[in-house]
Motif scaffolding. Sequence first.
Motif, PDB file in Angstrom:
ATOM      1  N   UNK A 260      47.212   5.325 126.856  1.00 25.79           N
ATOM      2  CA  UNK A 260      46.144   5.269 127.840  1.00 25.79           C
ATOM      3  C   UNK A 260      44.782   5.702 127.338  1.00 25.79           C
ATOM      4  N   UNK A 261      44.626   5.945 126.036  1.00 27.30           N
ATOM      5  CA  UNK A 261      43.310   6.303 125.492  1.00 27.30           C
ATOM      6  C   UNK A 261      42.396   5.068 125.541  1.00 27.30           C
ATOM      7  N   UNK A 262      41.119   5.294 125.881  1.00 22.78           N
ATOM      8  CA  UNK A 262      40.179   4.207 126.132  1.00 22.78           C
ATOM      9  C   UNK A 262      39.157   4.103 125.003  1.00 22.78           C
ATOM     10  N   UNK A 263      38.986   2.890 124.467  1.00 22.75           N
ATOM     11  CA  UNK A 263      37.932   2.608 123.493  1.00 22.75           C
ATOM     12  C   UNK A 263      37.062   1.489 124.053  1.00 22.75           C
ATOM     13  N   UNK A 264      35.816   1.760 124.455  1.00 25.38           N
ATOM     14  CA  UNK A 264      34.935   0.692 124.941  1.00 25.38           C
ATOM     15  C   UNK A 264      34.641  -0.301 123.820  1.00 25.38           C
ATOM     16  N   UNK A 265      34.690  -1.584 124.130  1.00 24.04           N
ATOM     17  CA  UNK A 265      34.460  -2.615 123.122  1.00 24.04           C
ATOM     18  C   UNK A 265      33.165  -3.381 123.322  1.00 24.04           C
ATOM     19  N   UNK A 266      32.779  -3.662 124.553  1.00 27.32           N
ATOM     20  CA  UNK A 266      31.575  -4.469 124.781  1.00 27.32           C
ATOM     21  C   UNK A 266      30.639  -3.791 125.774  1.00 27.32           C
TER      22      UNK A 266
ATOM     23  N   UNK B 139      39.862  -5.068 130.977  1.00 24.98           N
ATOM     24  CA  UNK B 139      38.537  -5.090 131.571  1.00 24.98           C
ATOM     25  C   UNK B 139      38.346  -3.836 132.400  1.00 24.98           C
ATOM     26  N   UNK B 140      37.163  -3.225 132.302  1.00 23.06           N
ATOM     27  CA  UNK B 140      36.833  -2.010 133.055  1.00 23.06           C
ATOM     28  C   UNK B 140      35.395  -2.152 133.511  1.00 23.06           C
ATOM     29  N   UNK B 141      35.149  -1.869 134.783  1.00 23.25           N
ATOM     30  CA  UNK B 141      33.802  -2.066 135.326  1.00 23.25           C
ATOM     31  C   UNK B 141      33.019  -0.752 135.450  1.00 23.25           C
ATOM     32  N   UNK B 142      33.245   0.149 134.528  1.00 27.15           N
ATOM     33  CA  UNK B 142      32.548   1.430 134.522  1.00 27.15           C
ATOM     34  C   UNK B 142      31.029   1.243 134.501  1.00 27.15           C
ATOM     35  N   UNK B 143      30.546   0.255 133.775  1.00 28.00           N
ATOM     36  CA  UNK B 143      29.102   0.081 133.611  1.00 28.00           C
ATOM     37  C   UNK B 143      28.474  -0.754 134.721  1.00 28.00           C
ATOM     38  N   UNK B 144      29.279  -1.258 135.642  1.00 28.16           N
ATOM     39  CA  UNK B 144      28.733  -2.056 136.732  1.00 28.16           C
ATOM     40  C   UNK B 144      29.179  -3.493 136.710  1.00 28.16           C
ATOM     41  N   UNK B 145      29.697  -3.982 135.589  1.00 28.39           N
ATOM     42  CA  UNK B 145      30.316  -5.302 135.505  1.00 28.39           C
ATOM     43  C   UNK B 145      31.492  -5.193 134.543  1.00 28.39           C
ATOM     44  N   UNK B 146      32.421  -6.124 134.622  1.00 28.54           N
ATOM     45  CA  UNK B 146      33.650  -6.018 133.841  1.00 28.54           C
ATOM     46  C   UNK B 146      33.368  -6.209 132.355  1.00 28.54           C
ATOM     47  N   UNK B 147      33.600  -5.152 131.577  1.00 28.30           N
ATOM     48  CA  UNK B 147      33.439  -5.169 130.131  1.00 28.30           C
ATOM     49  C   UNK B 147      34.789  -4.913 129.472  1.00 28.30           C
ATOM     50  N   UNK B 148      34.907  -5.309 128.201  1.00 31.84           N
ATOM     51  CA  UNK B 148      36.159  -5.153 127.473  1.00 31.84           C
ATOM     52  C   UNK B 148      36.313  -3.735 126.932  1.00 31.84           C
ATOM     53  N   UNK B 149      37.514  -3.214 127.101  1.00 30.13           N
ATOM     54  CA  UNK B 149      37.908  -1.958 126.485  1.00 30.13           C
ATOM     55  C   UNK B 149      39.289  -2.163 125.883  1.00 30.13           C
ATOM     56  N   UNK B 150      39.687  -1.250 125.004  1.00 34.44           N
ATOM     57  CA  UNK B 150      41.043  -1.263 124.480  1.00 34.44           C
ATOM     58  C   UNK B 150      41.749  -0.004 124.929  1.00 34.44           C
ATOM     59  N   UNK B 151      42.959  -0.188 125.466  1.00 35.36           N
ATOM     60  CA  UNK B 151      43.793   0.933 125.901  1.00 35.36           C
ATOM     61  C   UNK B 151      44.941   1.099 124.926  1.00 35.36           C
ATOM     62  N   UNK B 152      45.110   2.307 124.416  1.00 30.40           N
ATOM     63  CA  UNK B 152      46.267   2.583 123.577  1.00 30.40           C
ATOM     64  C   UNK B 152      47.506   2.670 124.472  1.00 30.40           C
ATOM     65  N   UNK B 153      48.720   2.614 123.897  1.00 26.17           N
ATOM     66  CA  UNK B 153      49.922   2.755 124.717  1.00 26.17           C
ATOM     67  C   UNK B 153      49.975   4.078 125.479  1.00 26.17           C
TER      68      UNK B 153
END
Length: 611
Positions: A44-50, A28-42
């Motif tokens: 640390x690369x970030x892929x936003x999911x929701x 979960x990452x709250x970059x957009x203002x609320x906790x949304x799902x992202x995927x972190x590679x081993x």
Amino acid sequence: MGLGIEHLVELRTWRAFDVDEHGRVLAGWDETGSTQLVELSPEGEVTPLTALPGACRGRYLPGERVVVVQHDDGGNERGQLSLLRLDPAPPLPAGLADLEPLVRDPRHVHRLLDVLPGRVAYATNRRNGTDFDVLIRNLFSGEEEPVYDRGGYVDEVAIAPDSHYLAVTVPGAPALSDRLLLVDTIPEIEDEQVLPVTEADEHARHDHLFWLPGDRGLVVTTDRGRDLLGVARYELADESWSWLVTSDQHELTGWLSPDGRLLLVETNDDGVARLSLHDADTGAKRHDVRLPGAGWVSFPLPEPIWSPDSRYVALTYSSPVTPGDVLLLDAHTGQVRTLTDSAAQLGGEPLVEPTAHRVPTPDGESVPCAVYAPVGTGDGALAGSAVVLVHGGPEGQSVRVFNPVIQGLVARGHTVVVPNVRGSVGYGKRWYSADDVRKRLDSVADLAAVHDWLPSIGVDPARAALWGGSYGGYMVLAGLAFQPERWAAGVDIVGISSLVTFLRNTADYRRAHREREYGSLQHDHDFLVDASPITHVDRMRAPLFVIHGANDPRVPLSEAEQITSALRDKGVECELRVYADEGHGLAKRANRLDAYPRALDFLARYLSTRP
């Protein structure tokens, strides 16, 4: 003056929800203002999911590139379940229309419990709005199988790998007690479907349930027969219990690896946690888990979670000076990799670490407290003032994690005192039971003891305020009502002003669950009236700032409205801020950016030495 509250609220945080066998973390990452799902590679690369309207959480479906997403509407806690398929990768991040509906009925609560290959287990109150049933949904056929429908507020569920048995906890009779049940999904006799492991009147907690290999038993975190939580094993064959890991000084919590070989153990040391890996058969420690900083981890929320192949553990790490990061523990090597770096946002600005204290009470108890003392500049007119911040629950614990409100108050110049009054967990059964039902006001009396202790740390007791959310909000109102001579102001967030109207108006599925703690409307009505702040509103004189979410299903908005109206009628300053898209607390950054600076300005007006 250090970082202001606006900057602190703007800090982005991370949390770990799941990890797969490749070391990919569903976070979960709250970059957009609320906790949304992202995927972190081993790496640390970030892929936003929701990109959903509100906060969400999720789990990977084992063996597939599919995420089960739990989401609600405006914080109303009526969770809905959807699927996000990642193979092939869809356009990301996904909005609500991009998700595949799985369990949708906005009238009721659907709570994700567990994921298995091709199946999802969840709890729902749709049968009657009150009791929670446990269902397993087959994702291939779409069929649902009810596996527990005997009533009650189902808390935890652990499904045996062959799905023959479920371990379920439901509330016991004493407050904060759990009854452990085994559910046979294919019983020979229907009356023997539910097999009680513990009795309803046993005063003990049973949580963090994990099946041993071969479905021969369970690993359970429990305090049955002792004061402090430890990690125990229950064997089905002879119905026997044995302890795996215990401590005479600290509470312990355990997470069993899926292969049953390793046990991750958390030691609760006065609100700071340490992690270690143990042999699951003997309980013997293999090694401590080395973590960032001084090697301490503050209580991971969400909890640690193992990958299906038992190689990795995803951890959420926070400390008073670290907003929130995701760590990846390789259980084979014992090495920890930090996948995110939330502290980099601080730009080198220091945050304040607390010191630990014990506050004596007139009846011979001792209240654990953490004190955050201001350093550097700040507003000189606020030097010597204090804000006492009380956690919710009541069965909560203030732990050593990053809190923008605490750091913002300290940056302004206040000393912040964070007590774990009686009723708090983390210090044993005796302490968390010390406020049950008719002992409610003993916990309020702890606030008076903390206030009277303030001069010993250089604080002016005439310039002390209360701040709290949920049950902490009740404590704010109770402190102002029962100790009006002590407190100069208060900030109440989603707090209870009347225990009677709270119990009458809270969500149906919560009422019986909460009456164990507060007392019942039928048997304890007179006490509930007397222990309610609104009953004593004529004594209240300190100015009050109130924050509430319009969609709150736990503590209805009416609790804020009635205390605000009563105080204004008697001429006491009371400001109410209501947020239409929030529930039990403030989940959205935009609302926190509006509410918290206003609340801090409000306190500064009444705690300042400046005329």
